[in-house]
Write a protein that holds these residues in place. Structure first.
Motif, PDB file in Angstrom:
ATOM      1  N   SER A 148       0.838  -1.248  -0.216  1.00  0.00           N
ATOM      2  CA  SER A 148       0.219   0.075   0.088  1.00  0.00           C
ATOM      3  C   SER A 148       0.782   1.035  -0.165  1.00  0.00           C
ATOM      4  CB  SER A 148      -0.999   0.169   1.200  1.00  0.00           C
ATOM      5  OG  SER A 148      -0.191   0.260   2.499  1.00  0.00           O
ATOM      6  N   LEU A 149       2.086   1.139   0.554  1.00  0.00           N
ATOM      7  CA  LEU A 149       2.953   2.273   0.610  1.00  0.00           C
ATOM      8  C   LEU A 149       3.821   2.410  -0.773  1.00  0.00           C
ATOM      9  CD1 LEU A 149       4.534   1.818   4.069  1.00  0.00           C
ATOM     10  CD2 LEU A 149       3.003   3.730   3.430  1.00  0.00           C
ATOM     11  N   SER A 150       3.821   1.552  -1.751  1.00  0.00           N
ATOM     12  CA  SER A 150       4.468   1.573  -2.958  1.00  0.00           C
ATOM     13  C   SER A 150       3.614   2.287  -4.178  1.00  0.00           C
ATOM     14  CB  SER A 150       4.688   0.039  -3.358  1.00  0.00           C
ATOM     15  OG  SER A 150       5.603  -0.442  -2.343  1.00  0.00           O
ATOM     16  N   SER A 151       4.076   2.595  -5.107  1.00  0.00           N
ATOM     17  CA  SER A 151       3.359   3.340  -6.272  1.00  0.00           C
ATOM     18  C   SER A 151       2.903   1.900  -6.938  1.00  0.00           C
ATOM     19  CB  SER A 151       4.197   3.923  -7.332  1.00  0.00           C
ATOM     20  OG  SER A 151       5.442   2.836  -7.616  1.00  0.00           O
ATOM     21  N   PRO A 152       1.658   1.939  -7.720  1.00  0.00           N
ATOM     22  CA  PRO A 152       1.007   0.820  -8.360  1.00  0.00           C
ATOM     23  C   PRO A 152       1.978   0.087  -9.273  1.00  0.00           C
ATOM     24  CG  PRO A 152      -0.626   2.572  -8.187  1.00  0.00           C
ATOM     25  CD  PRO A 152       0.719   3.124  -7.571  1.00  0.00           C
ATOM     26  N   ALA A 153       2.586   1.037  -9.995  1.00  0.00           N
ATOM     27  CA  ALA A 153       3.705   0.286 -10.975  1.00  0.00           C
ATOM     28  C   ALA A 153       4.736  -0.560 -10.493  1.00  0.00           C
ATOM     29  CB  ALA A 153       4.274   1.324 -11.828  1.00  0.00           C
ATOM     30  N   GLN A 154       4.987  -0.338  -9.071  1.00  0.00           N
ATOM     31  CA  GLN A 154       6.191  -1.176  -8.594  1.00  0.00           C
ATOM     32  C   GLN A 154       5.478  -1.944  -7.454  1.00  0.00           C
ATOM     33  OE1 GLN A 154       9.556   1.165  -7.696  1.00  0.00           O
ATOM     34  NE2 GLN A 154      10.091   1.591  -9.820  1.00  0.00           N
ATOM     35  N   ARG A 155       4.342  -2.236  -7.259  1.00  0.00           N
ATOM     36  CA  ARG A 155       3.804  -2.726  -6.329  1.00  0.00           C
ATOM     37  C   ARG A 155       4.217  -4.478  -6.532  1.00  0.00           C
ATOM     38  NH1 ARG A 155      -1.547  -2.286  -6.992  1.00  0.00           N
ATOM     39  NH2 ARG A 155      -1.388  -0.507  -5.665  1.00  0.00           N
ATOM     40  N   GLY A 156       4.415  -4.979  -7.582  1.00  0.00           N
ATOM     41  CA  GLY A 156       4.797  -6.635  -7.591  1.00  0.00           C
ATOM     42  C   GLY A 156       6.432  -6.412  -7.391  1.00  0.00           C
ATOM     43  N   ARG A 157       7.320  -5.420  -7.359  1.00  0.00           N
ATOM     44  CA  ARG A 157       8.581  -5.412  -7.118  1.00  0.00           C
ATOM     45  C   ARG A 157       8.733  -5.448  -5.659  1.00  0.00           C
ATOM     46  NH1 ARG A 157      12.252  -1.506  -5.901  1.00  0.00           N
ATOM     47  NH2 ARG A 157      14.413  -2.108  -6.147  1.00  0.00           N
ATOM     48  N   THR A 158       7.880  -4.540  -5.021  1.00  0.00           N
ATOM     49  CA  THR A 158       7.873  -4.335  -3.517  1.00  0.00           C
ATOM     50  C   THR A 158       7.724  -5.786  -3.019  1.00  0.00           C
ATOM     51  OG1 THR A 158       7.454  -2.121  -3.954  1.00  0.00           O
ATOM     52  CG2 THR A 158       7.107  -3.108  -1.760  1.00  0.00           C
ATOM     53  N   ALA A 345       7.968 -18.557  -6.467  1.00  0.00           N
ATOM     54  CA  ALA A 345       7.499 -17.807  -7.721  1.00  0.00           C
ATOM     55  C   ALA A 345       6.011 -17.805  -7.980  1.00  0.00           C
ATOM     56  CB  ALA A 345       8.100 -18.682  -9.082  1.00  0.00           C
ATOM     57  N   VAL A 346       5.422 -18.974  -7.616  1.00  0.00           N
ATOM     58  CA  VAL A 346       3.980 -19.025  -7.684  1.00  0.00           C
ATOM     59  C   VAL A 346       3.262 -18.111  -6.542  1.00  0.00           C
ATOM     60  CG1 VAL A 346       1.797 -20.286  -7.475  1.00  0.00           C
ATOM     61  CG2 VAL A 346       3.860 -21.273  -8.711  1.00  0.00           C
ATOM     62  N   HIS A 347       3.809 -18.227  -5.324  1.00  0.00           N
ATOM     63  CA  HIS A 347       3.458 -17.447  -4.162  1.00  0.00           C
ATOM     64  C   HIS A 347       3.348 -16.078  -4.498  1.00  0.00           C
ATOM     65  CE1 HIS A 347       2.365 -16.588  -0.088  1.00  0.00           C
ATOM     66  NE2 HIS A 347       3.443 -16.423   0.222  1.00  0.00           N
ATOM     67  N   VAL A 348       4.672 -15.416  -5.009  1.00  0.00           N
ATOM     68  CA  VAL A 348       4.620 -14.038  -5.147  1.00  0.00           C
ATOM     69  C   VAL A 348       3.646 -13.510  -6.272  1.00  0.00           C
ATOM     70  CG1 VAL A 348       6.204 -12.253  -5.956  1.00  0.00           C
ATOM     71  CG2 VAL A 348       7.040 -13.863  -4.077  1.00  0.00           C
ATOM     72  N   THR A 349       3.761 -14.299  -7.380  1.00  0.00           N
ATOM     73  CA  THR A 349       2.948 -14.057  -8.411  1.00  0.00           C
ATOM     74  C   THR A 349       1.362 -13.936  -7.842  1.00  0.00           C
ATOM     75  OG1 THR A 349       4.297 -15.084 -10.006  1.00  0.00           O
ATOM     76  CG2 THR A 349       2.131 -14.620 -10.778  1.00  0.00           C
ATOM     77  N   SER A 350       0.926 -14.928  -7.028  1.00  0.00           N
ATOM     78  CA  SER A 350      -0.458 -14.802  -6.309  1.00  0.00           C
ATOM     79  C   SER A 350      -0.631 -13.807  -5.789  1.00  0.00           C
ATOM     80  CB  SER A 350      -0.565 -16.292  -5.701  1.00  0.00           C
ATOM     81  OG  SER A 350      -0.400 -17.443  -6.633  1.00  0.00           O
ATOM     82  N   GLN A 351       0.360 -13.263  -4.631  1.00  0.00           N
ATOM     83  CA  GLN A 351       0.019 -12.234  -3.996  1.00  0.00           C
ATOM     84  C   GLN A 351      -0.165 -10.944  -4.855  1.00  0.00           C
ATOM     85  OE1 GLN A 351       3.167 -12.869  -0.763  1.00  0.00           O
ATOM     86  NE2 GLN A 351       1.522 -12.858   0.604  1.00  0.00           N
ATOM     87  N   SER A 352       0.764 -10.695  -5.837  1.00  0.00           N
ATOM     88  CA  SER A 352       0.761  -9.594  -6.534  1.00  0.00           C
ATOM     89  C   SER A 352      -0.713  -9.472  -7.436  1.00  0.00           C
ATOM     90  CB  SER A 352       1.492  -9.683  -7.841  1.00  0.00           C
ATOM     91  OG  SER A 352       3.080  -9.508  -6.897  1.00  0.00           O
ATOM     92  N   MET A 353      -1.190 -10.514  -7.878  1.00  0.00           N
ATOM     93  CA  MET A 353      -2.218 -10.552  -8.426  1.00  0.00           C
ATOM     94  C   MET A 353      -3.562 -10.402  -7.647  1.00  0.00           C
ATOM     95  SD  MET A 353      -1.609 -13.831 -11.042  1.00  0.00           S
ATOM     96  CE  MET A 353      -3.329 -13.873 -12.109  1.00  0.00           C
ATOM     97  N   ILE A 354      -3.560 -10.919  -6.424  1.00  0.00           N
ATOM     98  CA  ILE A 354      -4.942 -10.648  -5.317  1.00  0.00           C
ATOM     99  C   ILE A 354      -4.844  -9.203  -5.263  1.00  0.00           C
ATOM    100  CG2 ILE A 354      -5.259 -13.045  -5.150  1.00  0.00           C
ATOM    101  CD1 ILE A 354      -4.138 -12.610  -2.430  1.00  0.00           C
ATOM    102  N   LEU A 355      -3.738  -8.745  -4.634  1.00  0.00           N
ATOM    103  CA  LEU A 355      -3.669  -7.470  -4.106  1.00  0.00           C
ATOM    104  C   LEU A 355      -3.981  -6.163  -4.938  1.00  0.00           C
ATOM    105  CD1 LEU A 355      -0.314  -7.635  -2.100  1.00  0.00           C
ATOM    106  CD2 LEU A 355      -2.717  -7.305  -1.103  1.00  0.00           C
TER     107      LEU A 355
END
Length: 421
Positions: A148-158, A345-355
């Motif tokens: 939530s503290l990150s910019s939308p464009a870099q949320r996945g990286r964060t 890899a699956v876990h991080v991808t999943s969290q990025s998608m649902i957030l």
């Protein structure tokens, strides 16, 4: 070193919409790197508390006079309490200031760690380890806060970087626990963890942005009971959450199947490894931390589905390597690297998608998703110790292979018929 002025400057340039916890960053490149690192360390230390036990499982079971076939119940209790914490504590992040919520839970964890270290019997140990499991969900509140503290464009990286801290904490927990157990006994593990967590809690309290974000109008109007109930409603409304939660359950059942039972064959003939040597295998899984960060960047580029499919295929493949443990231990190490890389890899991808699906409900989305993670971990721990007692390492590999194949088939089925995973 983290500078208070950097954080205050960043907070001053961050604006929020009335009904969203997602900040709008017109000029900020994202969460400051020092604060991101602190969040990652806090996540790693918090989650490590429920994984220290893996290389110590046999010695704790012997100390507490517990049958080896039932020793997995210790991990099961921890994971079930973790699931309860995900349901009851994590949603509070959408209602209360996350700075106080995070530091408060970390301080309670310090108390529970010290109580567990002083446990004199099975019941007191189970109560202590259960409380530790329930409070370890603070890591998910930290992930949501970082997003939530990150910019939308870099949320996945964060999310990838902070989740890397969780991965490193999970894996190094086994290394540290093994070394400390051989050096000064299993109780010292929880004492050292309490000290480190206390230091990090103080740093989090001091450096967390004061103006973290405004609570969304919709969340502010909800009572606590309705807030928890709304987590279930999110499952009803969001197919991506339902599908990714099922994937989490299956991949972490496979993950737990490996790490729960690994201590048993390696501590017996022909290996007869020490707890330190068994714990050092956690280093082999650090490739998962690299995958976590990279997967977040791939999610930002829109490669979520491709990443998930490849990672799940690798997860199935990893068990074919680990099946060859008794031929040479290097087969096991190769399998561990592949398994951890695939799972994270699956876990991080999943969290990025649902957030990204409902940013204003980030804590509830994370909590709901991670409940299935915990169910999978508890199931893997319990079933794998039963299977190992009856069928040995080959049985464990069949079990892990089955969980992994089920995850791959489920992903393929949902991609064909719904296109959401």
């Amino acid at each position: 070193m983290i500078r208070q002025t950097d954080i205050h400057t960043r907070s001053a340039h961050t604006t929020y919409t009335q009904d969203s916890t997602t900040p709008i960053h017109p000029t900020s490149p994202g969460l400051p790197a020092p604060l991101m690192l602190l969040f990652a360390v806090a996540c790693g230390l918090s989650v490590a508390n429920i994984y220290y036990i893996h290389p110590m499982l046999n010695i704790i079971a012997a100390d507490l006079h517990m049958d080896a076939a039932l020793s997995g119940s210790i991990i099961t209790v921890t994971q079930l309490c973790y699931a309860l914490g995900l349901l009851l504590l994590v949603p509070l992040g959408d209602m209360l200031p996350r700075r106080l919520l995070i530091t408060g839970q970390m301080l309670l964890s310090v108390i529970c760690l010290l109580c567990t270290a002083m446990a004199s019997g099975t019941l007191t140990f189970w109560i202590g380890i259960g409380m530790i499991g329930g409070l370890a969900v603070v890591a998910q509140t930290i992930v949501t806060a970082a997003a939530s503290l990150s910019s939308p464009a870099q949320r996945g990286r964060t999310v990838g970087v902070v989740t890397s801290g969780i991965v490193i904490g999970i894996l190094l927990a086994r290394v540290i626990a093994g070394l400390l157990t051989d050096w000064s006994g299993w109780r010292s593990v929880y004492v050292c963890s309490a000290i480190l967590l206390l230091v990090v809690a103080i740093l989090i309290y001091y450096y967390f942005p004061v103006k973290e974000r405004s609570v969304s109008a919709s969340s502010a109007q909800l009572s606590y009971g309705k807030l928890v109930l709304s987590t279930l409603q999110l499952f009803r409304d969001l197919p991506i959450l339902r599908n990714r939660a099922v994937l989490a359950m299956l991949i972490f059942a496979a993950f737990s199947t490996l790490w729960t039972t690994l201590v048993f064959p390696l501590s017996a003939a022909p290996f007869i490894w020490s707890h330190s040597e068994i714990g050092m295998l956690g280093i082999a899984g650090l490739a998962g931390a690299l995958a976590a960060s990279r997967a977040g960047r791939w999610a930002d580029r829109g490669w979520m589905h491709r990443t998930s499919g490849i990672a799940l295929a690798l997860l199935v493949l990893s068990w074919l390597f680990m099946w060859q443990l008794y031929d040479h231990v290097w087969w096991l190490i190769a399998g561990i690297v592949i398994l951890d890389l695939a799972v994270q890899a699956v876990h991080v991808t999943s969290q990025s998608m649902i957030l990204a699906a409902r940013p204003e409900a980030g804590s509830r989305l994370t909590g709901g998703y991670m409940i299935f993670y915990s169910i999978g971990s508890a199931t893997g721990a319990l079933t794998s110790t039963w299977v190992y007692a009856a069928y040995g390492w080959n049985g464990v590999c069949w079990l892990g292979f089955g969980y992994s194949l089920a995850a791959l088939l489920y992903w393929g089925w949902t991609r064909i018929y719904s296109g959401t995973v």
